[in-house]
Design a protein around this motif. Structure first.
Motif, PDB file in Angstrom:
ATOM      1  N   THR A  31       0.779  -0.842  -0.016  1.00 52.10           N
ATOM      2  CA  THR A  31       0.096   0.261   0.011  1.00 52.10           C
ATOM      3  C   THR A  31       1.082   1.083  -0.276  1.00 52.10           C
ATOM      4  O   THR A  31       0.356   1.948  -0.311  1.00 52.10           O
ATOM      5  CB  THR A  31      -0.765   0.317   1.260  1.00 52.10           C
ATOM      6  N   ALA A  32       1.981   1.072   0.998  1.00 52.17           N
ATOM      7  CA  ALA A  32       2.639   2.235   0.980  1.00 52.17           C
ATOM      8  C   ALA A  32       3.576   2.570  -0.345  1.00 52.17           C
ATOM      9  O   ALA A  32       3.350   3.583  -0.908  1.00 52.17           O
ATOM     10  CB  ALA A  32       4.075   1.948   1.842  1.00 52.17           C
ATOM     11  N   VAL A  33       3.740   1.950  -1.296  1.00 49.38           N
ATOM     12  CA  VAL A  33       4.709   1.301  -2.380  1.00 49.38           C
ATOM     13  C   VAL A  33       3.989   1.814  -3.591  1.00 49.38           C
ATOM     14  O   VAL A  33       3.885   3.101  -4.081  1.00 49.38           O
ATOM     15  CB  VAL A  33       5.342   0.336  -3.027  1.00 49.38           C
ATOM     16  N   ILE A  34       2.355   2.081  -3.503  1.00 45.63           N
ATOM     17  CA  ILE A  34       1.538   2.354  -4.610  1.00 45.63           C
ATOM     18  C   ILE A  34       1.452   3.754  -4.454  1.00 45.63           C
ATOM     19  O   ILE A  34       0.884   4.095  -5.533  1.00 45.63           O
ATOM     20  CB  ILE A  34       0.156   1.313  -4.337  1.00 45.63           C
ATOM     21  N   ARG A  35       1.369   4.170  -3.055  1.00 45.19           N
ATOM     22  CA  ARG A  35       0.349   5.250  -2.789  1.00 45.19           C
ATOM     23  C   ARG A  35       1.993   6.264  -2.585  1.00 45.19           C
ATOM     24  O   ARG A  35       1.763   7.499  -2.868  1.00 45.19           O
ATOM     25  CB  ARG A  35       0.637   5.659  -1.474  1.00 45.19           C
ATOM     26  N   LEU A  36       2.875   5.961  -3.537  1.00 46.79           N
ATOM     27  CA  LEU A  36       3.440   6.512  -4.152  1.00 46.79           C
ATOM     28  C   LEU A  36       3.781   7.679  -5.482  1.00 46.79           C
ATOM     29  O   LEU A  36       4.147   8.319  -5.300  1.00 46.79           O
ATOM     30  CB  LEU A  36       5.090   6.056  -3.895  1.00 46.79           C
ATOM     31  N   GLY A  37       2.415   6.675  -6.178  1.00 48.01           N
ATOM     32  CA  GLY A  37       2.499   7.174  -7.568  1.00 48.01           C
ATOM     33  C   GLY A  37       1.413   8.771  -7.972  1.00 48.01           C
ATOM     34  O   GLY A  37       1.255   9.471  -6.251  1.00 48.01           O
TER      35      GLY A  37
END
Length: 731
Positions: A31-37
């Motif tokens: 979730t944290a990685v995807i929210r970097l977008g």
């Protein structure tokens, strides 16, 4: 509770606690990685349509079932995974006591029957999928596999886990039958009873089998939690949101996308009149500059390779595989994530955003990953090689086939945009095309005052907008139709047929300029918007005072058809656009055009990517040909939504094909293998590419490449001279 049950209960609780903790940690990381977008607010509109589409595509398996056996097998495995999760839950009751079961529904005969059927069909399904994976293993003799580049151990691991869970589910039931503790009758659960007939009367067998089933299931959860890039497992959860947030949920499933996603900065469409490269994002230069949906796409890829198997670049020896491109971006995103989550990253001027203190504790590998250029050669340490980026024809075959709705084409063009607009890095031969678009308004660089030369010699007057007001259709001729010798014959044929049918039409003549498709697909959004805004203004003036339903345009080029119909709306141009084959099919069906002499000789039809796959126009050209030819249309093996690209899309028409086999030659060989003497097309780019391919094979005298409109004209007006084959004049 006996001693065996005490041990099985402790084991089940312990491994479950570890698995759940690791799973929560993995989900938080993903979730944290995807929210970097970057933001993508348009993904939250029309929730009703999104929900319906998601349910239809998942429960109905609309993409997967296009592959017959594979789709059916996968559906049973998917349903088994969802429904039989209840039996994994039931195993927690069975480790405590051999007579345990699910509360309430656990004793219902209908539940026993349903889970029995799903278990058996799931076993058949997973065995079929395992056989298919083995048959298509990358190291098998003879040709590339769709699994080439996939992480094979992960696929085998997941399949064996599913198989073992299903087997131990039957063993649990069998031990209950053997010990006379089974709740369901023979007629509802015959397989379970058959298994029980060969098992011993072992009272603790149920609890032991149940704990093994739990250990297998939790081992699976532990392994995927320690491998957050294990898309072959995680897609079971991520496919649902990825499909829900697809770009256009109301478009038919497998639409090939059609329009490109607009160029955005911070989730808002970029206005070039106000844009500033130091403040606004121009394309994608770093993985975190993809939208969050892009990062979700990368995480969801199941490595099935369906996109790879259909890609014209991959099939002709180019370095591009849509699957491998997505996997490279996925692995790069997760490897770079610690750096980004610590506050690292470059601003739009290239300056580091994090302080030394923020980066001090980071692993050296994360810092090394952060230094990799997104686009670069192996020597430069690039994530994506330039040859990969520029091999794409934007044909949409990858998007068409992806069962989880990954939007490969949008991501490729976003990376191209940065390379073209900021780095000025693109194949040199395309530079001539772009200069011609800017200076001459067409990719060939032809003088604007020759746009109407195709009308010379016709035995009727072609009306111009402004000279007449009562036209029904504006005939968008397009650059190829106006300047390219083969395409001009198609333009003349269409105009002749419209005149013959009494259709009132008009052209823009010198007021028309390039639709901008080549500029947009190569990544030059600036030139596209310049051309498109000019055309939208011209068209709005031509249709002034008309509602959208009466702002009708007919186009012979699928690229213009797609751009005008799907993309000009982004710039204020709302029109009803039809392809000439659609209009001709309508005119024939209503009796306004009557074929009088069937064209003899075998005919096959090549589906243009931007007409068929991108816009779902499959029937109209075939209807026209069916009325105009003698005998049946001979289909190529790859047709309709699986049609093979001619190689000209994505601005590849103006780039040299230096790697591998030429795409047009591959397609021509397929067409010639049908034995047809005529290859009918519906696109001027396809006409050029396939003609070149036929001539390259030395078959110019045996095989003719000709537009559908010209085939119809030969049938409607057989007495009219046709001017020979549609081949370019020899200087």
């Amino acid at each position: 509770m006996g001693s065996v049950q005490i041990v099985t209960t402790i084991l089940a609780a312990a491994i479950t606690a570890v698995a759940v903790w690791l799973a929560v940690r993995a989900v938080l990381k993903m979730t944290a990685v995807i929210r970097l977008g970057q933001p993508a607010p348009e993904r939250f509109t029309d929730k009703g349509a999104r929900t319906k589409t998601m349910l239809v595509e998942t429960a109905g398996h609309t993409r997967m079932l296009k592959w017959g056996v594979v789709g059916a097998a996968h559906w049973f495995v998917m349903v088994g995974f969802i429904v039989l999760s209840l039996l994994v839950l039931e195993a927690y009751f069975e480790v405590v006591t051999p007579t345990g079961g699910l509360p309430i529904i656990g004793h219902w005969t209908i539940f026993g029957l349903a889970t029995e059927v799903i278990t058996v069909l799931g076993l058949v399904g997973i065995l079929v999928l395992m056989a298919i994976r083995l048959r298509n293993r990358p190291n098998r003799p003879g040709g590339r596999s769709r699994f080439t580049g996939s992480t094979m151990w992960q696929g085998y691991f997941v399949e064996w886990i599913v198989l073992l869970v299903l087997i131990f589910g039957l063993l649990i039931r069998g031990f209950k039958v053997a010990t006379d503790h089974f709740e369901y009758p023979l007629w509802a659960t015959p397989v379970s009873h058959a298994v029980g007939a060969v098992l011993p009367d072992w009272q603790d067998g149920t609890s032991v089998a149940a704990v093994i089933k739990i250990i297998i299931s939790m081992t699976w959860l532990i392994v995927i939690s320690l491998n957050v890039t294990m898309g072959v497992a995680w897609h079971r959860f991520l496919a649902f949101p990825n499909i829900f947030f697809k770009r256009e949920p109301t478009r038919p499933a497998g639409s090939g996308l059609g329009a490109l996603r607009p160029m955005t900065s911070q989730g808002k469409p970029l206005d070039f009149e106000e844009a500033d490269p130091e403040k606004d994002q121009f394309g994608v230069a770093h993985v975190e500059q993809f939208s969050w949906k892009g990062l979700l796409d990368f995480s969801t890829c199941t490595e099935c390779g369906r996109c790879q198997s259909q890609c014209p670049a991959w099939n002709t020896g180019k370095p591009l595989s849509p699957k491998l491109l997505v996997l490279s971006l996925r692995d790069h995103a997760y490897a770079k994530a610690p750096y980004l989550l610590a506050g690292g990253g470059k601003d739009l001027t290239g300056e580091e955003k994090a302080t030394q203190a923020q980066l001090a504790h980071l692993d050296v590998l994360a810092l090394a990953e952060a230094d990799k250029p997104l686009i670069g050669t192996a020597e430069e340490g690039g994530v994506i090689d330039p040859d990969v980026l520029w091999s794409c024809t934007t044909c949409g075959a990858c998007v068409e086939q992806c069962p989880v709705d990954i939007e490969h084409v949008d991501h490729i063009v976003d990376m191209r945009r940065y390379q073209v607009l900021i780095e000025s890095s693109f194949p040199s031969e395309a530079g001539v095309m772009l200069r011609n678009l800017e200076n001459k308004g067409n990719p060939w660089g032809a003088p604007q005052n020759t746009r109407e030369d195709w009308t010379k010699g016709l035995d009727f007057e072609v009306p111009r907008v402004g000279e007449v007001d009562d036209f029904e259709y504006l005939f968008w001729v397009g650059c190829a139709g106006a300047f390219e010798d083969r395409a001009k014959k198609t333009t003349r044929a269409v105009a002749t047929l419209l005149n013959e049918a009494g259709v009132k039409f008009a052209i823009l003549g010198e007021g028309e300029t390039c639709s901008g498709d080549p500029a947009r697909r190569i990544g030059n959004e600036f030139v596209f918007q310049m051309l498109a805004q000019q055309n939208v203004e011209t068209l709005n003036e031509a249709f002034e005072g008309r509602e959208k339903a009466k702002r009708k345009i007919v186009a012979t080029c699928p690229h213009c058809f797609n751009t005008l119909g799907n993309e000009y709306g982004q710039l204020g141009g709302e029109f009803e656009v039809v392809h000439h084959t659609q209009l001709l099919a309508h005119l024939v069906s209503t009796g306004k055009l009557t074929p009088v002499q069937p064209v003899d000789g075998g005919v096959t039809y090549h589906d243009p990517c931007y007409l068929g796959r991108h816009n779902r126009v499959f029937a109209a050209p075939r209807e026209v040909l069916g009325d105009a030819i003698e005998g049946e249309l001979t289909e190529m093996p790859r047709n309709s939504e699986r049609s093979f690209c001619c190689g000209a899309g994505g601005a590849r028409m103006w780039m040299e094909e230096k790697i591998g086999k030429r795409i047009n030659v591959d397609r021509v060989e397929e067409a010639m293998a049908t034995g047809a003497k005529t290859v009918a097309v519906g696109c001027p780019f396809c006409s050029t590419m396939l003609n070149d391919g036929v001539n390259g094979k030395g078959a110019g005298e045996q095989v003719e490449v000709i537009d559908v409109a010209s085939v119809l004209l030969r049938s409607v007006k057989p007495e009219q001279p046709q001017g020979g084959k549609e081949t370019a004049p020899v200087d």
